[in-house]
Write a protein that holds these residues in place. Structure first.
Motif, PDB file in Angstrom:
ATOM      1  N   GLU A  34       0.820  -1.209   0.000  1.00 48.68           N
ATOM      2  CA  GLU A  34       0.000   0.000   0.000  1.00 48.68           C
ATOM      3  C   GLU A  34       0.860   1.267   0.000  1.00 48.68           C
ATOM      4  O   GLU A  34       0.467   2.307  -0.547  1.00 48.68           O
ATOM      5  N   THR A  92      -2.213  -8.249   1.774  1.00 55.27           N
ATOM      6  CA  THR A  92      -2.548  -6.938   1.212  1.00 55.27           C
ATOM      7  C   THR A  92      -3.960  -6.543   1.620  1.00 55.27           C
ATOM      8  O   THR A  92      -4.790  -7.386   1.957  1.00 55.27           O
ATOM      9  N   LYS A  93      -4.246  -5.247   1.562  1.00 58.09           N
ATOM     10  CA  LYS A  93      -5.551  -4.744   2.008  1.00 58.09           C
ATOM     11  C   LYS A  93      -6.625  -5.006   0.954  1.00 58.09           C
ATOM     12  O   LYS A  93      -6.498  -4.555  -0.193  1.00 58.09           O
ATOM     13  N   THR A 135      -8.067  -1.997  -1.220  1.00 60.81           N
ATOM     14  CA  THR A 135      -7.254  -1.234  -2.176  1.00 60.81           C
ATOM     15  C   THR A 135      -6.364  -2.095  -3.064  1.00 60.81           C
ATOM     16  O   THR A 135      -5.717  -1.560  -3.969  1.00 60.81           O
ATOM     17  N   ARG A 136      -6.318  -3.409  -2.842  1.00 67.25           N
ATOM     18  CA  ARG A 136      -5.302  -4.228  -3.537  1.00 67.25           C
ATOM     19  C   ARG A 136      -5.447  -4.199  -5.050  1.00 67.25           C
ATOM     20  O   ARG A 136      -4.450  -4.147  -5.776  1.00 67.25           O
ATOM     21  N   ARG A 168      -4.505  -0.709  -6.560  1.00 67.42           N
ATOM     22  CA  ARG A 168      -3.051  -0.587  -6.579  1.00 67.42           C
ATOM     23  C   ARG A 168      -2.455  -1.421  -7.705  1.00 67.42           C
ATOM     24  O   ARG A 168      -1.546  -0.975  -8.415  1.00 67.42           O
TER      25      ARG A 168
END
Length: 253
Positions: A92, A113-114, A117-118, A121
């Motif tokens: 991130e 990973t989030k 937002t993955r 991104r």
């Protein structure tokens, strides 16, 4: 989850020694899928460089993103002499310098990973026509079902039953994270490959590998060590483990 993702640095050298690497077939499939070629790659959660060495040894220049400084130090050591730049950062927080990458990949790290937002991104970091490759294998599942269940009974006396990888299949039979790639119209040509692999490991090797997993590392030492000892009492001198690799590939539209 963020704090748990950073426990590996406490055992960075043991992680490098005992975690399994990945077969050449993974790089064969990824680089064969990519077009025209991969000159620049971004690795998410590179750890100590198990997969980094696999890809950088084939020629691509790899930017290896690793959030844990202790893991990054081992990563820098194990990739010395290869075209690898180590960046201490979360996925991130990674700042893109230069054009987007030809390939973004993660080896047994994508679950850190989030979720919110993955994919945004990923879409921003991969060039149009570029490749996304997500794969994993822990090699901790014992091939003998009865022995695996015996170990699980001991494990569940301390640890809950859990999976860091989101379970569930899409209507097309695609497992996560391929199922999310299928559902995102920024990606296309999604493929799933299952690469069977079985390995024989000594009792000591298997216990050492378990000791590098976050599920055990999150426990206090006075709980973790007795638990591993009790698991060891269930194991024969040598165990066969299922170390299959599942790989998902997709192309950035």
């Amino acid at each position: 989850m963020r704090e748990r993702a950073l426990v590996f640095g406490t055992v960075a050298d043991a992680y490098e020694e005992h975690r399994l690497g990945y077969p050449d077939a993974v790089a064969d499939l990824v680089l064969g899928y990519a077009r025209p070629t991969v000159a620049r790659a971004l690795e998410v959660g590179a750890g100590t460089g198990k997969a980094t060495r696999l890809f950088a040894g084939r020629g691509p220049a790899v930017t290896a993103c690793e959030p844990d400084p202790a893991m990054g130090a081992v990563l820098a050591r194990t990739t010395r002499g290869l075209p690898v730049v180590v960046v201490t950062s979360t996925f991130e927080g990674f700042a893109l310098e230069g054009p987007p990458f030809d390939l973004l990949y993660a080896a047994s790290a994508w679950h850190w990973t989030k979720p919110a937002t993955r994919w945004d991104r990923t879409a921003a970091l991969v060039r149009p026509g570029g490749t996304v490759a997500l794969f994993g294998s822990t090699g901790t599942e014992i091939a003998d079902p009865a022995l695996e269940e015996a170990v699980e009974r001991v494990r569940r006396t301390v640890l809950p039953d859990e999976s860091l990888w989101t379970e569930g299949r899409s209507a097309t039979g695609m497992w996560w994270p391929g199922s999310e790639l299928e559902a995102d119209d920024r990606f296309t040509d999604v493929e799933q490959h299952d690469l069977p692999r079985r390995l024989r490991r000594s009792r000591a090797e298997h216990l050492a590998l378990l000791g590098t997993l976050s599920t055990y590392l999150q426990l206090p030492a006075d709980v973790r060590q007795p638990l591993l000892a009790r698991i060891g009492e269930e194991l024969p001198d040598e165990v066969e483990v299922d170390a299959a690799v599942r790989l998902h590939l997709a192309r950035r539209r």
